[in-house]
Design an enzyme around this catalytic site. Structure first.
Site, PDB file in Angstrom:
ATOM      1  N   HIS A   1      13.881  15.232 -23.693  1.00  0.00           N
ATOM      2  CA  HIS A   1      12.878  14.394 -24.371  1.00  0.00           C
ATOM      3  C   HIS A   1      11.411  14.759 -24.098  1.00  0.00           C
ATOM      4  O   HIS A   1      10.650  13.979 -23.518  1.00  0.00           O
ATOM      5  CB  HIS A   1      13.095  12.906 -24.083  1.00  0.00           C
ATOM      6  CG  HIS A   1      13.488  12.536 -22.677  1.00  0.00           C
ATOM      7  ND1 HIS A   1      12.793  12.952 -21.585  1.00  0.00           N
ATOM      8  CD2 HIS A   1      14.517  11.790 -22.204  1.00  0.00           C
ATOM      9  CE1 HIS A   1      13.375  12.461 -20.498  1.00  0.00           C
ATOM     10  NE2 HIS A   1      14.426  11.766 -20.837  1.00  0.00           N
TER      11      HIS A   1
ATOM     12  N   HIS B   1      20.678  -1.167 -24.882  1.00  0.00           N
ATOM     13  CA  HIS B   1      20.441  -2.293 -23.959  1.00  0.00           C
ATOM     14  C   HIS B   1      20.715  -3.586 -24.722  1.00  0.00           C
ATOM     15  O   HIS B   1      20.420  -3.671 -25.919  1.00  0.00           O
ATOM     16  CB  HIS B   1      19.000  -2.291 -23.437  1.00  0.00           C
ATOM     17  CG  HIS B   1      18.686  -1.121 -22.560  1.00  0.00           C
ATOM     18  ND1 HIS B   1      19.215  -0.964 -21.299  1.00  0.00           N
ATOM     19  CD2 HIS B   1      17.921  -0.025 -22.785  1.00  0.00           C
ATOM     20  CE1 HIS B   1      18.769   0.158 -20.770  1.00  0.00           C
ATOM     21  NE2 HIS B   1      17.987   0.763 -21.643  1.00  0.00           N
TER      22      HIS B   1
ATOM     23  N   LEU C   1      26.206   6.304 -22.903  1.00  0.00           N
ATOM     24  CA  LEU C   1      27.336   5.528 -23.446  1.00  0.00           C
ATOM     25  C   LEU C   1      27.698   4.329 -22.577  1.00  0.00           C
ATOM     26  O   LEU C   1      28.519   3.508 -22.966  1.00  0.00           O
ATOM     27  CB  LEU C   1      28.554   6.434 -23.656  1.00  0.00           C
ATOM     28  CG  LEU C   1      28.356   7.551 -24.694  1.00  0.00           C
ATOM     29  CD1 LEU C   1      29.617   8.384 -24.835  1.00  0.00           C
ATOM     30  CD2 LEU C   1      27.938   6.992 -26.050  1.00  0.00           C
TER      31      LEU C   1
ATOM     32  N   ASP D   1      18.740  10.674 -27.352  1.00  0.00           N
ATOM     33  CA  ASP D   1      18.544   9.818 -26.170  1.00  0.00           C
ATOM     34  C   ASP D   1      18.951   8.377 -26.491  1.00  0.00           C
ATOM     35  O   ASP D   1      18.313   7.413 -26.021  1.00  0.00           O
ATOM     36  CB  ASP D   1      17.111   9.899 -25.638  1.00  0.00           C
ATOM     37  CG  ASP D   1      16.996   9.378 -24.192  1.00  0.00           C
ATOM     38  OD1 ASP D   1      18.046   9.076 -23.571  1.00  0.00           O
ATOM     39  OD2 ASP D   1      15.864   9.281 -23.694  1.00  0.00           O
TER      40      ASP D   1
HETATM   41  O1  DOR Z   1      14.314   5.210 -22.215  1.00  0.00           O
HETATM   42  C1  DOR Z   1      15.171   5.661 -21.487  1.00  0.00           C
HETATM   43  N1  DOR Z   1      16.348   5.029 -21.321  1.00  0.00           N
HETATM   44  N2  DOR Z   1      14.913   6.775 -20.831  1.00  0.00           N
HETATM   45  C2  DOR Z   1      15.740   7.224 -19.886  1.00  0.00           C
HETATM   46  O2  DOR Z   1      15.453   8.237 -19.340  1.00  0.00           O
HETATM   47  C3  DOR Z   1      16.946   6.480 -19.526  1.00  0.00           C
HETATM   48  C4  DOR Z   1      17.417   5.670 -20.630  1.00  0.00           C
HETATM   49  C5  DOR Z   1      18.459   4.648 -20.228  1.00  0.00           C
HETATM   50  O3  DOR Z   1      19.416   5.016 -19.548  1.00  0.00           O
HETATM   51  O4  DOR Z   1      18.334   3.500 -20.649  1.00  0.00           O
HETATM   52 ZN    ZN Z   2      18.242   9.733 -21.491  1.00  0.00          ZN
END
Ligand code: DOR
Ligand code: ZN
Length: 431
Positions: free
Chosen positions: A233, A310, A64, A306
């Site tokens: 995952h 971004h 989050l 998951d």
């Molecule tokens: O793809 C991922 N993004 N894998 C992770 O383990 C962390 C996550 C992130 O926090 O962006």
């Molecule tokens: Zn994760």
């Protein structure tokens, strides 16, 4: 009296085994009654004809970004996105800034969630300080503050001695340890699955064995410590096999798989779309097949998104530089419905893996429509056609490999504690 009557839906409740067309009445925040042609008695009526009515979905694993990276997501936007996806409770990982490694941060997340989020939020605390893999966090204080599990997700605890102690201490506070299994020395600078695709793209590969070697280690450590190990995952046939053997031996090991690892292969990366970059990476068709089989036969207990937001400017870089992760709340339902359409899994078993099992793994309520339970409910139209546009969704981020794709199946309504928090025609309604 606050009443909602869900009319004419296919009631799918894994906890009781019920899969029949019934009306469902919610009253004062709780499941009140099922039946045929229930009287309206002043209730708000939601038509669920041709829809599934199930216990609210529970996401064991999401990011989050609050505190610290609110340009990607915050507790309010993430909570709203989860509600729009049909989730009534979500567990958020500790890789925030600051890291959730102290009770004050756990408190902050819980407080923010109470005010800002339409869905329940359970914080997962870091297993080691700063996620550095060097010093353990104070587990009992964190659990007292409300942490439901421990994880250094996003990073692997490479020190096996420390991992053993984390598992030992987790027993004292009786919460699961969620492990991110990617041996860093084997991943090296790999950004896509090691194989024909990495060769074709000329990108450094991340081999499947980086995952399976660590799952094997952690299963062995779970065996000697008796701890509750939950593998995040799972993406490889090798890890699936290790977990299958562990469960056959009666170990306290559970596992989750994401919608993307269930449906996308590494070939998605052939266009260099950085929205396909994720950790662990998208794998071979054989790995995808193994994960699907394991979910359906019960070797893997749960589906977890998951959800990893971004910003556009972060993803809009070279494949080797862009951050890992994809958003997933609002696409999870249509994406995993693929397993129902192919006949690999029944609706009730799918709901069990998205609601009943994750609630049980977290040791939290949910996953049941029994009379008297808090009314966390999702209504899903399994046939609804729509085109997914992340810009029209609720996450602050848009990094989805499904952007622009035609999807089948959609969350129609989400009810948390008897409150309608989302309806597809009205959007997110609270807070
Ligand atoms: O793809 C991922 N993004 N894998 C992770 O383990 C962390 C996550 C992130 O926090 O962006
Ligand atoms: Zn994760």
């Amino acid at each position: 009296m606050n009443r909602i009557l869900i009319r004419g839906g296919r009631l799918i409740d894994p906890a009781s085994g019920c899969d029949e067309t019934r009306d469902l009445l919610i009253q004062d925040g709780r499941i009140a009654e099922f039946g045929e042609d229930l009287e309206t008695r002043g209730a708000e009526v939601i038509d669920a004809t041709h829809c599934w009515v199930s216990p609210g979905l529970v996401d064991l694993h999401c990011h989050l970004r609050e505190p610290g990276q609110e340009h990607k997501e915050d507790i309010a936007s993430g909570g709203r996105s989860a509600a729009a996806g049909g989730f009534t409770a979500i567990a958020c990982m500790a890789n925030t800034d600051p890291v959730n490694d102290e009770p004050a941060t756990t408190d902050f997340i819980i407080d923010r969630a109470r005010h800002d989020s339409p869905v329940r939020i359970y914080p997962v605390a870091a297993a080691t300080r700063g996620l550095k893999g060097e010093v353990m966090t104070e587990m009992s204080a964190l659990v007292e503050a409300g942490a439901v599990a421990f994880s250094d997700d996003g990073r692997t605890i490479m020190d096996s001695g420390l991992m053993r102690r984390v598992l030992e201490y987790s027993r004292l506070v009786d919460v699961p340890v969620v492990v991110h299994c990617e041996d860093r020395t084997l991943v090296n600078d790999g950004v896509v699955n090691e194989g024909p695709v990495s060769t074709k793209l000329g990108l450094p590969g991340n081999p499947a064995v980086a995952e399976s070697v660590h799952v094997s280690r952690d299963v062995m450590l779970a065996e000697i410590t008796g701890a509750r190990l939950h593998v995040a995952h799972v993406s490889t046939a090798g890890a699936v096999e290790t977990i299958r053997q562990a469960r056959d031996r009666g170990l306290n090991v559970t596992g989750e798989v994401t919608p993307h690892h269930l449906t996308l292969t590494d070939e998605e990366a052939l266009g260099f779309d950085t929205n396909t970059k994720v950790a662990p990476p998208l794998r071979s068709a054989e790995d995808v097949r193994a994960c699907r089989e394991a979910l359906c036969d019960g070797t893997l207990d749960a589906i977890a998104t998951d959800h990893a937001p971004h910003a556009v400017h972060e993803k809009d870089q070279e494949y080797t530089i862009a951050p890992h992760g994809m958003i997933g709340f609002e696409t999870a339902v249509p994406v995993v419905l693929d397993l129902v359409r192919t006949g690999e899994i029944t609706p009730i078993e799918l709901v069990r893996r998205m609601s009943t099992h994750p609630a049980r793994i977290l040791g939290q309520q949910g996953g049941s429509l029994a009379v008297g339970e808090p009314a966390d409910v999702v209504i899903i139209d399994p046939e609804r056609n729509w085109t997914y546009d992340p810009a029209k969704g609720y996450s602050k981020s848009r990094n989805s490999p499904w952007a622009g794709r035609q999807l089948v199946g959609r969350t129609v309504a989400t009810i948390v504690g008897g409150r309608l928090v989302y309806h597809v025609d009205r959007g997110v309604l609270v807070p």
